[in-house]
Design a protein around this motif. Structure first.
Motif, PDB file in Angstrom:
ATOM      1  N   TYR A 157      -6.498 -14.814   5.519  1.00  0.00           N
ATOM      2  CA  TYR A 157      -5.206 -14.382   6.061  1.00  0.00           C
ATOM      3  C   TYR A 157      -4.491 -15.545   6.731  1.00  0.00           C
ATOM      4  N   PHE A 158      -5.199 -16.205   7.630  1.00  0.00           N
ATOM      5  CA  PHE A 158      -4.574 -17.239   8.453  1.00  0.00           C
ATOM      6  C   PHE A 158      -4.018 -18.369   7.586  1.00  0.00           C
ATOM      7  N   THR A 159      -4.818 -18.852   6.653  1.00  0.00           N
ATOM      8  CA  THR A 159      -4.340 -19.953   5.813  1.00  0.00           C
ATOM      9  C   THR A 159      -3.272 -19.478   4.833  1.00  0.00           C
ATOM     10  N   SER A 160      -3.350 -18.248   4.371  1.00  0.00           N
ATOM     11  CA  SER A 160      -2.355 -17.734   3.425  1.00  0.00           C
ATOM     12  C   SER A 160      -0.986 -17.586   4.061  1.00  0.00           C
ATOM     13  N   ILE A 161      -0.926 -17.118   5.294  1.00  0.00           N
ATOM     14  CA  ILE A 161       0.380 -16.937   5.937  1.00  0.00           C
ATOM     15  C   ILE A 161       0.994 -18.294   6.261  1.00  0.00           C
ATOM     16  N   ILE A 162       0.161 -19.232   6.633  1.00  0.00           N
ATOM     17  CA  ILE A 162       0.670 -20.591   6.863  1.00  0.00           C
ATOM     18  C   ILE A 162       1.196 -21.177   5.551  1.00  0.00           C
ATOM     19  N   ASP A 163       0.435 -21.019   4.476  1.00  0.00           N
ATOM     20  CA  ASP A 163       0.884 -21.521   3.169  1.00  0.00           C
ATOM     21  C   ASP A 163       2.192 -20.858   2.740  1.00  0.00           C
ATOM     22  N   PHE A 164       2.323 -19.552   3.002  1.00  0.00           N
ATOM     23  CA  PHE A 164       3.545 -18.830   2.643  1.00  0.00           C
ATOM     24  C   PHE A 164       4.773 -19.475   3.286  1.00  0.00           C
ATOM     25  N   PHE A 165       4.668 -19.776   4.574  1.00  0.00           N
ATOM     26  CA  PHE A 165       5.823 -20.359   5.256  1.00  0.00           C
ATOM     27  C   PHE A 165       6.012 -21.843   4.926  1.00  0.00           C
ATOM     28  N   ILE A 166       4.936 -22.547   4.633  1.00  0.00           N
ATOM     29  CA  ILE A 166       5.079 -23.941   4.198  1.00  0.00           C
ATOM     30  C   ILE A 166       5.792 -23.986   2.846  1.00  0.00           C
ATOM     31  N   GLU A 167       5.465 -23.045   1.976  1.00  0.00           N
ATOM     32  CA  GLU A 167       6.113 -22.978   0.667  1.00  0.00           C
ATOM     33  C   GLU A 167       7.546 -22.452   0.762  1.00  0.00           C
ATOM     34  N   ASN A 168       7.875 -21.777   1.853  1.00  0.00           N
ATOM     35  CA  ASN A 168       9.208 -21.199   2.062  1.00  0.00           C
ATOM     36  C   ASN A 168       9.736 -21.596   3.432  1.00  0.00           C
ATOM     37  N   PRO A 169       9.997 -22.872   3.647  1.00  0.00           N
ATOM     38  CA  PRO A 169      10.393 -23.321   4.992  1.00  0.00           C
ATOM     39  C   PRO A 169      11.668 -22.665   5.504  1.00  0.00           C
ATOM     40  N   ILE A 170      12.553 -22.266   4.619  1.00  0.00           N
ATOM     41  CA  ILE A 170      13.775 -21.600   5.069  1.00  0.00           C
ATOM     42  C   ILE A 170      13.455 -20.246   5.714  1.00  0.00           C
ATOM     43  N   TYR A 171      12.430 -19.575   5.218  1.00  0.00           N
ATOM     44  CA  TYR A 171      12.001 -18.318   5.837  1.00  0.00           C
ATOM     45  C   TYR A 171      11.506 -18.584   7.254  1.00  0.00           C
ATOM     46  N   PHE A 172      10.738 -19.658   7.388  1.00  0.00           N
ATOM     47  CA  PHE A 172      10.229 -19.993   8.720  1.00  0.00           C
ATOM     48  C   PHE A 172      11.372 -20.305   9.680  1.00  0.00           C
ATOM     49  N   LEU A 173      12.326 -21.114   9.247  1.00  0.00           N
ATOM     50  CA  LEU A 173      13.452 -21.467  10.111  1.00  0.00           C
ATOM     51  C   LEU A 173      14.223 -20.225  10.553  1.00  0.00           C
ATOM     52  N   PHE A 174      14.384 -19.289   9.644  1.00  0.00           N
ATOM     53  CA  PHE A 174      15.086 -18.048   9.969  1.00  0.00           C
ATOM     54  C   PHE A 174      14.266 -17.190  10.928  1.00  0.00           C
ATOM     55  N   MET A 175      13.011 -16.936  10.570  1.00  0.00           N
ATOM     56  CA  MET A 175      12.166 -16.037  11.364  1.00  0.00           C
ATOM     57  C   MET A 175      11.868 -16.600  12.750  1.00  0.00           C
ATOM     58  N   GLU A 176      11.749 -17.904  12.856  1.00  0.00           N
ATOM     59  CA  GLU A 176      11.455 -18.522  14.148  1.00  0.00           C
ATOM     60  C   GLU A 176      12.539 -18.196  15.172  1.00  0.00           C
ATOM     61  N   GLN A 177      13.774 -18.124  14.730  1.00  0.00           N
ATOM     62  CA  GLN A 177      14.883 -17.829  15.633  1.00  0.00           C
ATOM     63  C   GLN A 177      14.841 -16.397  16.166  1.00  0.00           C
ATOM     64  N   LEU A 178      14.136 -15.534  15.481  1.00  0.00           N
ATOM     65  CA  LEU A 178      14.181 -14.109  15.800  1.00  0.00           C
ATOM     66  C   LEU A 178      12.934 -13.601  16.506  1.00  0.00           C
ATOM     67  N   GLN A 179      12.085 -14.499  16.981  1.00  0.00           N
ATOM     68  CA  GLN A 179      10.821 -14.097  17.588  1.00  0.00           C
ATOM     69  C   GLN A 179      10.991 -13.057  18.689  1.00  0.00           C
ATOM     70  N   ALA A 180      11.922 -13.253  19.573  1.00  0.00           N
ATOM     71  CA  ALA A 180      12.118 -12.309  20.680  1.00  0.00           C
ATOM     72  C   ALA A 180      13.560 -11.810  20.706  1.00  0.00           C
ATOM     73  N   SER A 181      14.185 -11.777  19.564  1.00  0.00           N
ATOM     74  CA  SER A 181      15.598 -11.428  19.496  1.00  0.00           C
ATOM     75  C   SER A 181      15.813  -9.920  19.517  1.00  0.00           C
ATOM     76  N   PRO A 182      16.783  -9.480  20.300  1.00  0.00           N
ATOM     77  CA  PRO A 182      17.125  -8.055  20.297  1.00  0.00           C
ATOM     78  C   PRO A 182      17.915  -7.654  19.042  1.00  0.00           C
ATOM     79  N   ILE A 183      18.258  -8.617  18.213  1.00  0.00           N
ATOM     80  CA  ILE A 183      19.010  -8.319  16.984  1.00  0.00           C
ATOM     81  C   ILE A 183      18.175  -7.476  16.029  1.00  0.00           C
ATOM     82  N   ILE A 184      16.875  -7.753  15.974  1.00  0.00           N
ATOM     83  CA  ILE A 184      16.000  -7.021  15.056  1.00  0.00           C
ATOM     84  C   ILE A 184      15.776  -5.621  15.619  1.00  0.00           C
TER      85      ILE A 184
END
Length: 183
Positions: free
Chosen positions: A81-108
């Motif tokens: 699990y741990f390595t797969s989720i890291i690989d997922f975001f490494i392969e999709n850095p734009i997803y990481f950049l987007f999701m990182e901004q929303l960690q504690a956001s009331p928008i979601i």
């Protein structure tokens, strides 16, 4: 590709690059090559658009867990699990950049969060099973998940700032997180 898909892709790109709060709907419409009326037909406001992107990424994230072999030891499953989720975001850095901004956001919204939690249910079930079998510390699931998620987030932040990384760094992180949560 539909007009809605073009809007979503354009929005993801801009929101990830410029930031959620620094990207007006007019910029998204321009990048998508559409008018404001069209964008508002699909998304009455920016928060709804952001939530749709969030849920879409969480749906794609769900594919990471489809190959879990529940017959393997809990430690092996966790490492996968741990390595797969890291690989997922490494392969999709734009997803990481987007999701990182929303960690504690009331928008979601709560509804979007619930949909997002469905994607990580295999991991939650693994943690529950690990606690029951006394392989994983008897700590609330939410706290365990917060700790693991924080480790993933921290590692990815570090990873994207490095010029040279090795596979060993991810393996080291995996080992340290496992050592922290195992009984």
């Amino acid at each position: 590709m539909s007009k809605k898909d073009i809007i979503l892709i354009s929005a993801l790109q801009l929101l990830a690059e410029k930031g959620v709060h620094n990207t007006p709907m007019s910029a998204i419409a321009k990048a998508a090559g559409t008018g404001m009326g069209t964008i508002y037909n699909y998304f009455p406001n920016k928060d709804i658009l952001i939530n749709e992107i969030y849920v879409d990424i969480k749906q794609k994230e769900k594919a990471v867990y489809l190959s879990f072999d529940q017959n393997q030891p809990i430690k092996t499953q966790f490492e996968g699990y741990f390595t797969s989720i890291i690989d997922f975001f490494i392969e999709n850095p734009i997803y990481f950049l987007f999701m990182e901004q929303l960690q504690a956001s009331p928008i979601i919204t709560e509804e979007s969060k619930k949909k997002g939690l469905i994607s990580v249910d295999p991991v939650v079930q693994l943690l529950i099973k690990g606690k029951q079998e006394r392989v994983i510390k008897d700590i609330e699931i939410n706290e365990l998940f917060l700790f693991i998620g924080g480790a993933v987030l921290s590692y990815l932040r570090w990873y994207f700032l490095q010029k040279d990384t090795t596979e060993i760094s991810c393996l080291n992180q995996t080992k340290m997180v496992w050592d922290a949560i195992k009984e």
